[in-house]
Design an enzyme around this catalytic site. Structure first.
Site, mmCIF file in Angstrom:
data_model
loop_
_atom_site.group_PDB
_atom_site.id
_atom_site.type_symbol
_atom_site.label_atom_id
_atom_site.label_comp_id
_atom_site.label_asym_id
_atom_site.label_seq_id
_atom_site.Cartn_x
_atom_site.Cartn_y
_atom_site.Cartn_z
ATOM 1 N N HIS A 1 0.849 -1.189 0.000
ATOM 2 C CA HIS A 1 0.000 0.000 0.000
ATOM 3 C C HIS A 1 0.887 1.241 0.000
ATOM 4 O O HIS A 1 1.862 1.329 0.741
ATOM 5 C CB HIS A 1 -0.907 0.014 1.231
ATOM 6 C CG HIS A 1 -2.025 -0.975 1.153
ATOM 7 N ND1 HIS A 1 -3.260 -0.674 0.613
ATOM 8 C CD2 HIS A 1 -2.093 -2.277 1.520
ATOM 9 C CE1 HIS A 1 -4.037 -1.727 0.662
ATOM 10 N NE2 HIS A 1 -3.357 -2.728 1.202
ATOM 11 N N LYS B 1 24.134 -19.846 6.080
ATOM 12 C CA LYS B 1 25.200 -20.649 5.490
ATOM 13 C C LYS B 1 24.854 -20.997 4.053
ATOM 14 O O LYS B 1 23.694 -20.884 3.626
ATOM 15 C CB LYS B 1 25.440 -21.925 6.294
ATOM 16 C CG LYS B 1 24.314 -22.939 6.246
ATOM 17 C CD LYS B 1 24.734 -24.219 6.986
ATOM 18 C CE LYS B 1 23.661 -25.290 6.903
ATOM 19 N NZ LYS B 1 24.064 -26.534 7.589
ATOM 20 N N LYS C 1 15.071 -9.200 0.946
ATOM 21 C CA LYS C 1 16.122 -9.075 -0.070
ATOM 22 C C LYS C 1 16.262 -10.404 -0.792
ATOM 23 O O LYS C 1 15.871 -11.458 -0.283
ATOM 24 C CB LYS C 1 17.457 -8.707 0.586
ATOM 25 C CG LYS C 1 17.476 -7.316 1.213
ATOM 26 C CD LYS C 1 18.838 -7.025 1.819
ATOM 27 C CE LYS C 1 18.858 -5.641 2.456
ATOM 28 N NZ LYS C 1 20.161 -5.357 3.112
#
Length: 203
Positions: free
Chosen positions: A124, A194, A177
């Protein structure tokens, strides 16, 4: 008329778009009207052996694509919404209990999404302080989940994220991300814990 041509005409005719939206979408419930939902199997693509449980909320208006591949499953009480962008699910993929998928989202094959996961390409808008947030519309940034990915329970995948193949997202993570292939990520916000590549891959 091809769907791409229809979309292009809609883009250049706001009045037509608004009219069709009123016919197709219940403006209060923000979901397709009952008669559109009844006809949904006619314009959805379901691969051979695909299963969508009866309690799944399928908010899939016909002006966007919804596709699920062969032997993929959408578990009970999930919500699939392609009103703002296509939702494409590959083969042998499982969308878990109480998942919410808001397009545009592309999910690959052999992907396992556990329970309570949100994958959303929608935000939004809120930058204009003179207007209420619900007057400012929405924006989308597509999400891609590659093949052979496992996402743990109650994780959240946010707009614009790409998750690489053979990656694992830990339970409860918030992914804001991109996740490189062969990675284990966890935390809020999610960080790489890892690499899942063994020594043979690195040689």
């Amino acid at each position: 008329m091809k769907k791409d041509v229809f979309r292009e005409r809609m883009r250049h005719s706001p009045r037509m778009k608004h009219f069709l939206d009123m016919i197709i979408m219940n403006q209060t419930q923000t979901r397709p009207r009952w008669y559109v939902r009844m006809l949904a199997p006619l314009f959805q693509h379901r691969g051979r052996g695909a299963i969508i449980h009866s309690s799944v909320r399928m908010d899939t208006p016909p002006y966007r694509n919804f596709s699920i591949g062969c032997k993929s499953v959408i578990e009970s009480f999930a919500c699939i919404n392609n009103a703002m962008g296509d939702v494409v699910i590959g083969d042998h993929t499982r969308i878990g209990l109480h998942n919410t998928i808001i397009g545009p989202v592309k999910i690959g094959s052999h992907v396992n999404l556990a329970q309570g996961i949100t994958v959303t390409a929608l935000n939004h808008n809120f930058d204009n302080e003179e207007l209420r947030i619900d007057q400012q519309g929405v924006s989308t940034r597509g999400v891609t989940i590659d093949d052979d990915v496992w996402i743990g329970a109650n994780a959240v995948v946010l707009p614009g994220v790409n998750i690489g193949r053979h990656s694992v997202v830990a339970a409860g993570a918030v992914v804001n991300k991109d996740v490189p292939p062969y990675s284990l990520v966890a935390g809020v916000p999610a960080k790489i814990i890892k690499s899942l590549r063994n020594n043979k891959h690195n040689q």
